[in-house]
Structures are given as structure tokens and as C-alpha cells.
Design a protein around this motif. Structure first.
Motif, PDB file in Angstrom:
ATOM      1  N   LEU A 133       0.859  -1.176   0.000  1.00  0.00           N
ATOM      2  CA  LEU A 133       0.000   0.000   0.000  1.00  0.00           C
ATOM      3  C   LEU A 133       0.894   1.224   0.000  1.00  0.00           C
ATOM      4  O   LEU A 133       1.789   1.337   0.840  1.00  0.00           O
ATOM      5  N   GLU A 134       0.649   2.148  -0.910  1.00  0.00           N
ATOM      6  CA  GLU A 134       1.328   3.438  -0.926  1.00  0.00           C
ATOM      7  C   GLU A 134       0.287   4.452  -0.484  1.00  0.00           C
ATOM      8  O   GLU A 134      -0.644   4.748  -1.227  1.00  0.00           O
ATOM      9  N   ILE A 135       0.397   4.931   0.759  1.00  0.00           N
ATOM     10  CA  ILE A 135      -0.633   5.798   1.314  1.00  0.00           C
ATOM     11  C   ILE A 135      -0.012   6.920   2.139  1.00  0.00           C
ATOM     12  O   ILE A 135       1.191   6.940   2.377  1.00  0.00           O
ATOM     13  N   ASP A 136      -0.854   7.823   2.587  1.00  0.00           N
ATOM     14  CA  ASP A 136      -0.385   8.941   3.401  1.00  0.00           C
ATOM     15  C   ASP A 136      -0.309   8.530   4.874  1.00  0.00           C
ATOM     16  O   ASP A 136      -0.715   7.429   5.256  1.00  0.00           O
ATOM     17  N   LEU A 137       0.202   9.422   5.690  1.00  0.00           N
ATOM     18  CA  LEU A 137       0.394   9.142   7.117  1.00  0.00           C
ATOM     19  C   LEU A 137      -0.917   8.826   7.837  1.00  0.00           C
ATOM     20  O   LEU A 137      -0.984   7.880   8.628  1.00  0.00           O
ATOM     21  N   GLN A 138      -1.978   9.587   7.558  1.00  0.00           N
ATOM     22  CA  GLN A 138      -3.258   9.321   8.215  1.00  0.00           C
ATOM     23  C   GLN A 138      -3.733   7.903   7.918  1.00  0.00           C
ATOM     24  O   GLN A 138      -4.205   7.196   8.799  1.00  0.00           O
ATOM     25  N   GLY A 139      -3.621   7.517   6.655  1.00  0.00           N
ATOM     26  CA  GLY A 139      -4.039   6.182   6.253  1.00  0.00           C
ATOM     27  C   GLY A 139      -3.187   5.104   6.901  1.00  0.00           C
ATOM     28  O   GLY A 139      -3.697   4.066   7.332  1.00  0.00           O
ATOM     29  N   ALA A 140      -1.882   5.344   6.978  1.00  0.00           N
ATOM     30  CA  ALA A 140      -0.987   4.368   7.607  1.00  0.00           C
ATOM     31  C   ALA A 140      -1.383   4.139   9.061  1.00  0.00           C
ATOM     32  O   ALA A 140      -1.381   3.006   9.549  1.00  0.00           O
ATOM     33  N   ARG A 141      -1.740   5.202   9.753  1.00  0.00           N
ATOM     34  CA  ARG A 141      -2.158   5.057  11.153  1.00  0.00           C
ATOM     35  C   ARG A 141      -3.436   4.241  11.270  1.00  0.00           C
ATOM     36  O   ARG A 141      -3.582   3.446  12.193  1.00  0.00           O
ATOM     37  N   GLN A 142      -4.362   4.425  10.341  1.00  0.00           N
ATOM     38  CA  GLN A 142      -5.590   3.630  10.366  1.00  0.00           C
ATOM     39  C   GLN A 142      -5.287   2.160  10.091  1.00  0.00           C
ATOM     40  O   GLN A 142      -5.856   1.272  10.733  1.00  0.00           O
ATOM     41  N   VAL A 143      -4.398   1.894   9.139  1.00  0.00           N
ATOM     42  CA  VAL A 143      -4.052   0.505   8.824  1.00  0.00           C
ATOM     43  C   VAL A 143      -3.369  -0.138  10.025  1.00  0.00           C
ATOM     44  O   VAL A 143      -3.587  -1.312  10.310  1.00  0.00           O
ATOM     45  N   ARG A 144      -2.564   0.619  10.762  1.00  0.00           N
ATOM     46  CA  ARG A 144      -1.930   0.065  11.970  1.00  0.00           C
ATOM     47  C   ARG A 144      -2.998  -0.435  12.941  1.00  0.00           C
ATOM     48  O   ARG A 144      -2.844  -1.463  13.584  1.00  0.00           O
ATOM     49  N   ASP A 145      -4.118   0.274  13.011  1.00  0.00           N
ATOM     50  CA  ASP A 145      -5.216  -0.140  13.893  1.00  0.00           C
ATOM     51  C   ASP A 145      -5.990  -1.330  13.326  1.00  0.00           C
ATOM     52  O   ASP A 145      -6.392  -2.216  14.067  1.00  0.00           O
ATOM     53  N   THR A 146      -6.228  -1.329  12.020  1.00  0.00           N
ATOM     54  CA  THR A 146      -7.063  -2.372  11.419  1.00  0.00           C
ATOM     55  C   THR A 146      -6.295  -3.631  11.021  1.00  0.00           C
ATOM     56  O   THR A 146      -6.870  -4.706  10.950  1.00  0.00           O
ATOM     57  N   MET A 147      -4.986  -3.488  10.771  1.00  0.00           N
ATOM     58  CA  MET A 147      -4.151  -4.633  10.385  1.00  0.00           C
ATOM     59  C   MET A 147      -2.819  -4.543  11.131  1.00  0.00           C
ATOM     60  O   MET A 147      -1.789  -4.210  10.548  1.00  0.00           O
ATOM     61  N   PRO A 148      -2.834  -4.842  12.425  1.00  0.00           N
ATOM     62  CA  PRO A 148      -1.633  -4.646  13.241  1.00  0.00           C
ATOM     63  C   PRO A 148      -0.436  -5.501  12.816  1.00  0.00           C
ATOM     64  O   PRO A 148       0.690  -5.203  13.190  1.00  0.00           O
ATOM     65  N   GLY A 149      -0.650  -6.532  12.016  1.00  0.00           N
ATOM     66  CA  GLY A 149       0.463  -7.360  11.552  1.00  0.00           C
ATOM     67  C   GLY A 149       1.187  -6.796  10.351  1.00  0.00           C
ATOM     68  O   GLY A 149       2.183  -7.368   9.891  1.00  0.00           O
ATOM     69  N   ALA A 150       0.737  -5.657   9.832  1.00  0.00           N
ATOM     70  CA  ALA A 150       1.375  -5.057   8.659  1.00  0.00           C
ATOM     71  C   ALA A 150       2.762  -4.531   9.019  1.00  0.00           C
ATOM     72  O   ALA A 150       3.075  -4.274  10.188  1.00  0.00           O
ATOM     73  N   PHE A 151       3.597  -4.369   8.001  1.00  0.00           N
ATOM     74  CA  PHE A 151       4.957  -3.841   8.142  1.00  0.00           C
ATOM     75  C   PHE A 151       4.945  -2.426   7.571  1.00  0.00           C
ATOM     76  O   PHE A 151       4.513  -2.210   6.439  1.00  0.00           O
ATOM     77  N   PHE A 152       5.426  -1.450   8.348  1.00  0.00           N
ATOM     78  CA  PHE A 152       5.314  -0.039   7.983  1.00  0.00           C
ATOM     79  C   PHE A 152       6.678   0.538   7.610  1.00  0.00           C
ATOM     80  O   PHE A 152       7.610   0.494   8.406  1.00  0.00           O
ATOM     81  N   VAL A 153       6.763   1.091   6.387  1.00  0.00           N
ATOM     82  CA  VAL A 153       7.998   1.655   5.857  1.00  0.00           C
ATOM     83  C   VAL A 153       7.781   3.148   5.596  1.00  0.00           C
ATOM     84  O   VAL A 153       6.833   3.532   4.910  1.00  0.00           O
ATOM     85  N   PHE A 154       8.681   3.971   6.142  1.00  0.00           N
ATOM     86  CA  PHE A 154       8.633   5.417   5.934  1.00  0.00           C
ATOM     87  C   PHE A 154       9.635   5.781   4.857  1.00  0.00           C
ATOM     88  O   PHE A 154      10.821   5.463   4.966  1.00  0.00           O
ATOM     89  N   LEU A 155       9.164   6.441   3.802  1.00  0.00           N
ATOM     90  CA  LEU A 155      10.043   6.921   2.742  1.00  0.00           C
ATOM     91  C   LEU A 155      10.387   8.372   3.069  1.00  0.00           C
ATOM     92  O   LEU A 155       9.491   9.228   3.145  1.00  0.00           O
TER      93      LEU A 155
END
Length: 189
Positions: free
Chosen positions: A102-124
Motif C-alpha cells: 500500500l502506498e498511502i499517506d500518514l493518516q491512512g498508515a495510522r488507520q491501517v496500523r489499527d485495522t491490520m496490526p500485523g502489517a509492516f510499515f515503511v517510511f520513505l
């Protein structure tokens, strides 16, 4: 044979850092990685193709998608347009064991952290804030007022770097892409 669900990777970073450019490079050089296509209420930029770069939808269609729970995340970006990730395609790819990005903005990344806590988060990240300004001005797709709004947003987004599992400095697109695919655990051989 049962397929093991894959892990979702979320790529986020400040405006104009090159998320779209890195994602396009992933698409071109690593076809085994599935890239989610976000829905947005903003109009297409020159060269953008509906269904490839974004799914361009009306505000009414976006409202329907939100109301029916069809989005994994969504946000108002730069105070103007809405962006969101359609849920079903992501879940289908992960269930099939395919690497998904997923290529998304910061707000979206925070929501995904809540809805899919097993995801891996990369900051460009940009090499510097001055370089980020140069890229935003250089792409020439926003007027002065929009650039100012995006730079203010970028200052806030840069402060969120510590919320991510991994940071990639986008000083060279091919190198950043290769690092992203490597940390995703994608087999490239």
C-alpha cells in the motif's frame, strides 16, 4: 495445499518524497509485488490512468464506499481531497499469499496500523527538507497555495518517522525500490 497469508507492507512518507515514483518502479521491475490502487476524489493529474494510478471516484461514490465498509482506510489529505484503500482486493491478495504493498499517506498508515496490526510499515524519507521542497516545486502540478499547504503537511508528516518499522531515504529511486522490496521479503531471484 494451503497458502499462507502474506504480510501487508505499507509505504508512507511526506508529500513529494517520491512514493508514487518508487511504487511505479516496483510495478515496473518487480511484477510479483501487488500494488493496491487507492480510490480518490481528486481529479487525475496529467498522465494518470484510472484503475492504474488511482481509482478516480465522485464524492458521492466515495461516501457510499465509506458507508458500506469497503475501505480499509481513508482520509482527507491536504484538507481537500479524500483518498482510501479498497479493502477487498488487499484481503484477496494477502489470502492468496501474494506480497502486497500500500502506498498511502500518514493518516491512512495510522488507520491501517489499527485495522491490520500485523502489517509492516515503511517510511520513505527525503534526503533533506530542502530536497523535498525542490521536488514539490519541480513537479509543477500544484499552484503556490497548494504547495504551501502540502509543505505544511510535510512538516507534520516528517515528525512521524519514528512510528514506522523501517526508514528508507529516497536519494536514488532504484536503490530505494530495491531496499523496499528486500525489506518486504520478496524473492527476486
Amino acid at each position: 495445499m494451503t497458502t499462507t497469508p502474506a504480510r501487508l507492507t505499507v509505504l508512507a512518507g511526506p508529500t513529494a518524497v517520491g512514493k508514487g515514483t518508487v511504487s511505479a518502479d516496483v510495478r515496473a521491475r518487480y511484477p510479483q509485488v501487488w500494488l493496491s490502487v487507492s480510490a480518490t476524489t481528486r481529479p487525475p493529474r496529467p498522465g494518470e490512468v484510472d484503475g492504474v494510478h488511482y481509482r478516480f471516484v465522485s464524492p458521492d461514490e466515495f461516501d457510499r464506499m465509506v458507508a458500506e465498509g469497503e475501505l480499509l482506510e481513508w482520509a482527507v489529505v491536504h484538507g481537500r481531497h479524500r483518498y482510501g484503500t479498497p479493502r477487498r482486493p488487499v484481503e484477496e491478495r494477502l489470502a492468496a499469499g501474494e506480497p502486497a504493498l500500500l502506498e498511502i499517506d500518514l493518516q491512512g498508515a495510522r488507520q491501517v496500523r489499527d485495522t491490520m496490526p500485523g502489517a509492516f510499515f515503511v517510511f520513505l524519507a527525503p534526503p533533506s527538507f530542502d530536497e523535498l521542497v525542490r521536488r514539490l516545486v519541480g513537479r509543477g502540478t500544484e499552484d503556490e497555495e497548494e504547495r504551501a499547504r502540502r509543505l505544511e503537511t510535510a512538516r507534520v508528516e516528517m515528525a512521524a518517522e519514528g512510528e514506522f518499522d523501517h526508514v528508507i531515504v529516497n536519494d536514488d529511486v532504484a536503490r530505494a525500490t530495491d531496499e523496499l522490496v528486500r525489506v518486504m521479503g520478496v524473492t527476486t531471484g
